[in-house]
Design a protein around this motif. Structure first.
Motif, mmCIF file in Angstrom:
data_model
loop_
_atom_site.group_PDB
_atom_site.id
_atom_site.type_symbol
_atom_site.label_atom_id
_atom_site.label_comp_id
_atom_site.label_asym_id
_atom_site.label_seq_id
_atom_site.Cartn_x
_atom_site.Cartn_y
_atom_site.Cartn_z
ATOM 1 N N LYS B 36 53.250 -16.079 -8.032
ATOM 2 C CA LYS B 36 54.228 -16.494 -9.059
ATOM 3 C C LYS B 36 54.894 -15.247 -9.638
ATOM 4 C CE LYS B 36 51.919 -20.696 -10.658
ATOM 5 N NZ LYS B 36 51.216 -21.395 -11.717
ATOM 6 N N GLU B 37 54.057 -14.249 -9.873
ATOM 7 C CA GLU B 37 54.536 -13.004 -10.471
ATOM 8 C C GLU B 37 55.633 -12.373 -9.605
ATOM 9 O OE1 GLU B 37 53.000 -12.607 -13.284
ATOM 10 O OE2 GLU B 37 53.974 -10.735 -13.843
ATOM 11 N N LEU B 38 55.427 -12.444 -8.291
ATOM 12 C CA LEU B 38 56.382 -11.809 -7.368
ATOM 13 C C LEU B 38 57.459 -12.782 -6.894
ATOM 14 C CD1 LEU B 38 54.216 -9.586 -7.443
ATOM 15 C CD2 LEU B 38 54.351 -9.437 -4.966
ATOM 16 N N GLY B 39 57.341 -14.052 -7.283
ATOM 17 C CA GLY B 39 58.345 -15.042 -6.877
ATOM 18 C C GLY B 39 58.319 -15.365 -5.397
ATOM 19 N N VAL B 40 57.128 -15.371 -4.807
ATOM 20 C CA VAL B 40 57.015 -15.701 -3.370
ATOM 21 C C VAL B 40 55.996 -16.825 -3.198
ATOM 22 C CG1 VAL B 40 57.622 -13.358 -2.605
ATOM 23 C CG2 VAL B 40 55.205 -13.939 -2.993
ATOM 24 N N SER B 41 55.939 -17.381 -1.998
ATOM 25 C CA SER B 41 54.971 -18.441 -1.741
ATOM 26 C C SER B 41 53.565 -17.843 -1.640
ATOM 27 C CB SER B 41 55.300 -19.158 -0.432
ATOM 28 O OG SER B 41 55.051 -18.270 0.645
ATOM 29 N N ILE B 42 52.562 -18.703 -1.753
ATOM 30 C CA ILE B 42 51.173 -18.232 -1.652
ATOM 31 C C ILE B 42 50.930 -17.622 -0.271
ATOM 32 C CG2 ILE B 42 48.773 -19.052 -1.561
ATOM 33 C CD1 ILE B 42 49.515 -21.011 -3.835
ATOM 34 N N ARG B 43 51.457 -18.261 0.758
ATOM 35 C CA ARG B 43 51.265 -17.746 2.125
ATOM 36 C C ARG B 43 51.876 -16.345 2.272
ATOM 37 N NH1 ARG B 43 50.902 -19.598 7.726
ATOM 38 N NH2 ARG B 43 50.673 -21.765 7.118
ATOM 39 N N GLU B 44 53.097 -16.206 1.740
ATOM 40 C CA GLU B 44 53.772 -14.911 1.863
ATOM 41 C C GLU B 44 53.024 -13.848 1.057
ATOM 42 O OE1 GLU B 44 57.919 -15.183 0.912
ATOM 43 O OE2 GLU B 44 58.178 -13.006 1.068
ATOM 44 N N GLU B 84 39.836 -21.173 11.183
ATOM 45 C CA GLU B 84 41.227 -21.435 10.840
ATOM 46 C C GLU B 84 41.375 -21.451 9.311
ATOM 47 O OE1 GLU B 84 44.401 -25.115 11.647
ATOM 48 O OE2 GLU B 84 42.247 -25.417 11.778
ATOM 49 N N VAL B 85 42.548 -20.996 8.838
ATOM 50 C CA VAL B 85 42.833 -21.063 7.404
ATOM 51 C C VAL B 85 44.033 -21.968 7.192
ATOM 52 C CG1 VAL B 85 43.646 -19.731 5.418
ATOM 53 C CG2 VAL B 85 41.858 -18.805 6.880
ATOM 54 N N LEU B 86 43.897 -22.910 6.260
ATOM 55 C CA LEU B 86 44.969 -23.874 6.012
ATOM 56 C C LEU B 86 45.633 -23.556 4.675
ATOM 57 C CD1 LEU B 86 42.851 -27.039 6.923
ATOM 58 C CD2 LEU B 86 44.418 -25.798 8.427
ATOM 59 N N TYR B 87 46.919 -23.283 4.729
ATOM 60 C CA TYR B 87 47.646 -22.958 3.497
ATOM 61 C C TYR B 87 48.204 -24.222 2.856
ATOM 62 C CZ TYR B 87 47.438 -17.946 4.279
ATOM 63 O OH TYR B 87 46.992 -16.652 4.425
ATOM 64 N N ILE B 88 48.210 -24.242 1.526
ATOM 65 C CA ILE B 88 48.911 -25.289 0.797
ATOM 66 C C ILE B 88 49.804 -24.599 -0.236
ATOM 67 C CG2 ILE B 88 47.234 -27.154 1.114
ATOM 68 C CD1 ILE B 88 46.011 -26.461 -1.583
ATOM 69 N N ASP B 89 50.708 -25.365 -0.832
ATOM 70 C CA ASP B 89 51.678 -24.741 -1.739
ATOM 71 C C ASP B 89 51.145 -24.518 -3.152
ATOM 72 O OD1 ASP B 89 53.522 -24.745 0.277
ATOM 73 O OD2 ASP B 89 54.375 -26.695 -0.292
ATOM 74 N N ASP B 90 50.063 -25.236 -3.515
ATOM 75 C CA ASP B 90 49.642 -25.196 -4.911
ATOM 76 C C ASP B 90 48.149 -24.930 -5.082
ATOM 77 O OD1 ASP B 90 48.739 -27.555 -3.890
ATOM 78 O OD2 ASP B 90 49.465 -28.826 -5.514
ATOM 79 N N PRO B 92 44.451 -22.452 -3.357
ATOM 80 C CA PRO B 92 43.999 -21.402 -2.436
ATOM 81 C C PRO B 92 43.973 -21.899 -0.995
ATOM 82 C CG PRO B 92 42.148 -22.348 -3.640
ATOM 83 C CD PRO B 92 43.387 -22.962 -4.226
ATOM 84 N N PRO B 93 44.264 -21.014 -0.049
ATOM 85 C CA PRO B 93 44.116 -21.412 1.351
ATOM 86 C C PRO B 93 42.682 -21.882 1.582
ATOM 87 C CG PRO B 93 45.187 -19.276 1.170
ATOM 88 C CD PRO B 93 44.720 -19.628 -0.199
ATOM 89 N N ASN B 94 42.546 -22.914 2.376
ATOM 90 C CA ASN B 94 41.249 -23.561 2.549
ATOM 91 C C ASN B 94 40.735 -23.323 3.972
ATOM 92 O OD1 ASN B 94 39.085 -25.160 1.906
ATOM 93 N ND2 ASN B 94 40.281 -27.027 1.587
ATOM 94 N N ALA B 95 39.421 -23.357 4.135
ATOM 95 C CA ALA B 95 38.850 -23.207 5.479
ATOM 96 C C ALA B 95 39.110 -24.482 6.283
ATOM 97 C CB ALA B 95 37.355 -22.957 5.377
ATOM 98 N N GLY B 96 39.445 -24.300 7.549
ATOM 99 C CA GLY B 96 39.667 -25.447 8.432
ATOM 100 C C GLY B 96 38.349 -25.956 9.007
ATOM 101 N N ALA B 97 38.433 -26.533 10.189
ATOM 102 C CA ALA B 97 37.242 -27.125 10.808
ATOM 103 C C ALA B 97 36.160 -26.054 11.001
ATOM 104 C CB ALA B 97 37.619 -27.736 12.141
ATOM 105 N N PRO B 98 34.883 -26.427 10.868
ATOM 106 C CA PRO B 98 33.802 -25.446 11.006
ATOM 107 C C PRO B 98 33.806 -24.735 12.365
ATOM 108 C CG PRO B 98 32.975 -27.518 10.135
ATOM 109 C CD PRO B 98 34.389 -27.765 10.534
ATOM 110 N N ILE B 99 33.408 -23.460 12.356
ATOM 111 C CA ILE B 99 33.336 -22.710 13.619
ATOM 112 C C ILE B 99 31.996 -22.935 14.317
ATOM 113 C CG2 ILE B 99 34.992 -20.902 13.031
ATOM 114 C CD1 ILE B 99 32.449 -19.142 12.335
ATOM 115 N N ILE B 100 30.976 -23.337 13.546
ATOM 116 C CA ILE B 100 29.667 -23.661 14.143
ATOM 117 C C ILE B 100 29.605 -25.179 14.276
ATOM 118 C CG2 ILE B 100 27.165 -23.585 13.839
ATOM 119 C CD1 ILE B 100 27.577 -21.038 12.140
ATOM 120 N N ARG B 101 29.688 -25.664 15.513
ATOM 121 C CA ARG B 101 29.723 -27.119 15.717
ATOM 122 C C ARG B 101 28.378 -27.674 16.171
ATOM 123 N NH1 ARG B 101 34.678 -25.135 17.216
ATOM 124 N NH2 ARG B 101 36.417 -26.017 16.052
#
Lengths: 210, 349
Positions: B36-44, B84-90, B92-101
């Motif tokens: 927000k401070e820099l005026g960019v998206s969370i991903r950027e 995998e990391v999943l970004y959202i707009d509002d 924190p990026p969230n962890a995707g599917a588990p790597i240990i199956r």
């Protein structure tokens, strides 16, 4: 029956499935299947859930208790004779995030308590609205861990309203526990703090409480 | 008589030694707000070290809190392990599917090398830039997920609890590789300029596992891991309850304990006084809809409950302030600490 309940509950808290199975097996000859579910299984799960809310027990104990009860109910009762309760058509889902523990606990607790429900796994708001419509769901249970996912419940409510759907939304998960007003803010009909709260909510809905 | 204010580092070190500084130190554990401070998206924002460093420096200037925080997002460590990391707009990026199956995946895990892992190198670079700007006056808090709690993201919570209860050998195997990674990752951050490491360990919380199980699992893992980290550490339970294990956690070699909003600060402080510094416990979720009066009142109450005698750092309860918390709440929080957090704490109705 209080002694049986105590023994069963202690076995669950110690994750001792052998002892838990033994307690239920010894009770089968004394009372009906329905009574076992109501007076032993449901009460034990409710006590453990309430104990977790008060900080007396841990979530791992709630989870393992639900898992053990689900397994016992499915295996101890004669095939096809597991008593199921009449209830609205229900489904459970995780909204957006990948954290499945809360959903798993509620699913196990409800199944072990004699309720049937569909498990949608992890879904987006749009997917869930479509599945609710396809399956004729009357009560949707939504579990979340992340705060932004909790806020997405509002999207589900708005989409359902647009379709004229009267589905009852029950929400649960950490953000709703940390902010007791959040469930109303996102347009849910009920907020459940524990899996055992969900049992009471479903019973109240079944009795025409909504 | 007005004395020269302490630097943030002096203030924090004084409270860690269970003495009163010039005022209660406070950590605004801000991450996404830098975007927000820099005026960019969370991903950027999280895509490069420079923007995170710039965001941290800018936010500290604005809110005048007592630390920099090099934390990007929790899923970063899973990214390092190939997840995998999943970004959202509002949020924190969230962890995707588990790597240990399945269990075999645990036996095949290899520890990521920090210097060869771009997402980790990015955090180290951000730390270096902050250090160049901050000098020695402001502590830089680095972050690791504890080896005991990382598996929530590596394999999913239910599968991990099953592993803890039913597969002790495999559990130990997973802890061994996770510990090696955690130690290397923590020490790399210290070398890059972090002053201390925040050891996030929510599974050790009494909200998640009973004390008896903690003493057999999370406790020895923490004790061993923290002894190999070459700097001071703080243990954070990320909103989980600490009271039943607070004294045990104090024995793991950590200097600070993060407290849940569900616990009474006064009660926690009573147990921790003189042993371990209390960090917390403003409710981050509720904070998103606080008004200014509520913000000030909550801060004053926390200071009154835990401030006396030092050994207290005011902060949120989770270790990551939600994106939805508005700037004016953060500003009010800061102003209230600067006004009412001065020692000696004056208790008034």
């Amino acid at each position: 029956m209080a002694e049986v309940l105590y023994e069963f509950q202690e076995a669950l808290l110690s994750t001792d499935i052998v002892k838990a199975r033994q307690v239920l097996s010894e009770t089968i000859n004394k009372i009906t299947f329905e009574q076992i579910i109501e007076t032993v299984v449901v009460n034990a799960l409710e006590n453990i859930g309430k104990g977790w809310e008060k900080g007396e027990y841990a979530l791992s104990q709630v989870y393992m208790s639900g898992r053990i009860c689900e397994e016992l109910v499915d295996t101890i009762f004669p095939q096809g004779n597991t008593p199921r309760k009449p209830s609205p058509k229900m489904a459970i889902a995780i909204l957006n995030d990948y954290h499945a523990l809360g959903k798993r606990i509620v699913y196990s607790t409800l199944r072990a308590s004699g309720f049937d429900l569909l498990d949608y796994g992890r879904v987006s708001p749009a997917e869930i609205v479509q599945r609710i419509s396809d399956d004729g769901i009357e009560v949707i249970l939504l579990s979340v861990l992340m705060f932004p996912s909790a806020l997405r419940v509002k999207d589900v409510r708005d989409m359902l309203d647009k379709k004229g759907s009267k589905v009852t939304i029950v929400v649960g998960g950490a953000p709703f526990r940390l902010d007791p007003h959040l469930w109303k803010q996102v347009g849910a009909d009920f907020g459940a703090h524990t899996a055992s709260d969900t049992i009471d909510i479903i019973k109240s809905i079944s009795a025409g409480g909504v | 008589m007005d004395q020269k204010p302490m630097s943030s580092l002096q203030r924090v070190l004084t409270t860690l030694s269970h003495r009163e500084a010039d005022r209660v130190p406070f950590f605004l554990l801000l991450t996404m707000h830098g975007a927000k401070e820099l005026g960019v998206s969370i991903r950027e924002y999280f895509s490069n070290a420079e923007s995170v460093a710039k965001g941290q420096i800018s936010m500290r200037k604005k809110y005048r809190h007592d630390c920099f925080y090099n934390f990007f997002y929790a899923a970063l460590e899973v990214e390092a392990w190939g997840g995998e990391v999943l970004y959202i707009d509002d949020g924190p990026p969230n962890a995707g599917a588990p790597i240990i199956r399945n269990h075999n995946d645990i036996t095949r895990l290899t520890v990521p090398q920090v210097k060869d892992t771009p997402c980790l190198v990015k955090v180290l670079n951000a730390t270096r830039i902050i250090k160049e700007n901050a000098g020695d006056e402001v502590p830089i808090i680095g972050v690791v997920m504890s080896p005991f709690s990382l598996p929530i993201m590596q394999m999913g919570f239910p599968a991990y609890l099953d592993l803890i209860y039913e597969q002790p050998m495999l559990f130990q195997q997973l802890m061994a590789v996770n510990q090696d990674f955690c130690v290397e990752w923590a020490n790399a951050q210290l070398e890059a300029g972090a002053t201390a490491i925040c050891y996030f360990d929510p599974v050790s919380s009494s909200t998640i596992i009973p004390r008896e199980l903690y003493l057999k699992t999370g406790y020895p893992v923490a004790k061993n891991t923290l002894s190999r980290i070459k700097g001071p550490t703080a243990t954070h339970l990320a909103s989980g309850r600490c009271l039943p294990v607070a004294e045990d956690i104090a024995q793991t070699g950590t200097a600070v304990i993060g407290v849940s909003a569900e616990e009474d600060l006064e009660e926690v402080k009573k147990i921790c006084r003189g042993k371990i510094t209390v960090l917390g416990n403003l409710n981050g979720i509720e904070m998103s809809r606080w008004n200014m009066e509520q913000t000030a009142a909550t801060v004053i109450e926390a200071i009154a409950k835990a401030g006396v005698g030092g050994g207290f750092i005011l902060s949120d309860n989770h270790g990551e302030i939600p994106w939805q918390v508005p700037e004016d709440v953060l500003m009010t929080l800061s102003e209230t600490v600067h006004t009412y957090g001065r020692y000696p704490i004056l208790m008034e109705e």
